[in-house]
Design a protein around this motif. Structure first.
Motif, short mmCIF file in Angstrom:
data_model
loop_
_atom_site.label_atom_id
_atom_site.label_comp_id
_atom_site.label_asym_id
_atom_site.label_seq_id
_atom_site.Cartn_x
_atom_site.Cartn_y
_atom_site.Cartn_z
N GLY A 113 0.82 -1.20 0.00
CA GLY A 113 0.00 0.00 0.00
C GLY A 113 0.85 1.25 0.00
N TRP A 114 0.25 2.32 -0.47
CA TRP A 114 0.84 3.65 -0.36
C TRP A 114 -0.08 4.51 0.50
N PHE A 148 -4.81 6.90 3.41
CA PHE A 148 -4.66 5.87 2.39
C PHE A 148 -4.61 6.50 1.01
N ALA A 181 -3.60 0.66 -2.87
CA ALA A 181 -3.13 -0.65 -2.41
C ALA A 181 -3.25 -1.65 -3.55
N TYR A 229 -6.93 -0.98 -5.03
CA TYR A 229 -7.81 0.02 -4.43
C TYR A 229 -7.16 1.39 -4.56
N TYR A 230 -8.00 2.41 -4.72
CA TYR A 230 -7.54 3.80 -4.72
C TYR A 230 -8.42 4.64 -3.81
N CYS A 262 5.32 3.77 1.73
CA CYS A 262 4.83 2.48 1.29
C CYS A 262 4.80 1.55 2.49
N GLN A 312 -4.46 -6.72 1.10
CA GLN A 312 -4.63 -5.33 0.71
C GLN A 312 -5.78 -4.72 1.51
N ARG A 350 -7.41 -0.62 3.06
CA ARG A 350 -7.32 0.85 3.12
C ARG A 350 -6.89 1.33 4.50
N TYR A 406 -1.25 -2.81 8.09
CA TYR A 406 0.10 -2.95 7.54
C TYR A 406 1.13 -3.17 8.64
#
Length: 122
Positions: free
Chosen positions: A35-36, A47, A50, A59-60, A96, A102, A104, A109
């Motif tokens: 994820g970022w 978020f 991911a 996902y965005y 990251c 994955q 949000r 993480y």
């Protein structure tokens, strides 16, 4: 254990593009979803995007949908975030992170990089 190192941040004008990279150590990168997230000064970590272990699920955040693209190359142990049409409100430290699935939520993480600064000027 996974160690993550981000790169590719910098200063860009509004409307410009940047590509962030996150290199992972270890031989188990392909077993982690990635994820970022981003955090602006005085704000919570949010978020961004991911991707699942194989890249098949993505996902965005609504704020970046259509402008940012997350991808991964398991052969290179690297995840990318292509950022186009950048806006001043995209200014933040970008992180990251790796997780077993994955999600949000940042709490999912387990491993985090040190972050890379992205600054978008108007």
């Amino acid at each position: 254990q996974v160690q993550l190192v981000e790169s590719g941040g910098g200063l860009v004008q509004a409307g410009g593009s940047l590509r962030l990279s996150c290199a992972a150590s270890g031989r188990t990168f392909s077993s982690y979803a990635m994820g970022w997230f981003r955090q602006a000064p005085g704000k919570e970590r949010d978020f961004v995007a991911a991707v699942s272990t194989t890249g098949g699920i993505i996902y965005y955040a609504d704020s970046v949908k259509g402008r940012f693209t997350i991808s991964r190359d398991n052969a290179k142990n690297t995840v990318y975030l292509q950022m186009n049409n950048l806006k001043p409100e995209d200014t933040a430290v970008y992180y990251c992170a790796a997780a077993r699935w994955q999600d949000r939520r940042a709490t999912t993480y387990d491993y985090w990089g040190q972050g890379t600064q992205v600054t978008v000027s108007s």
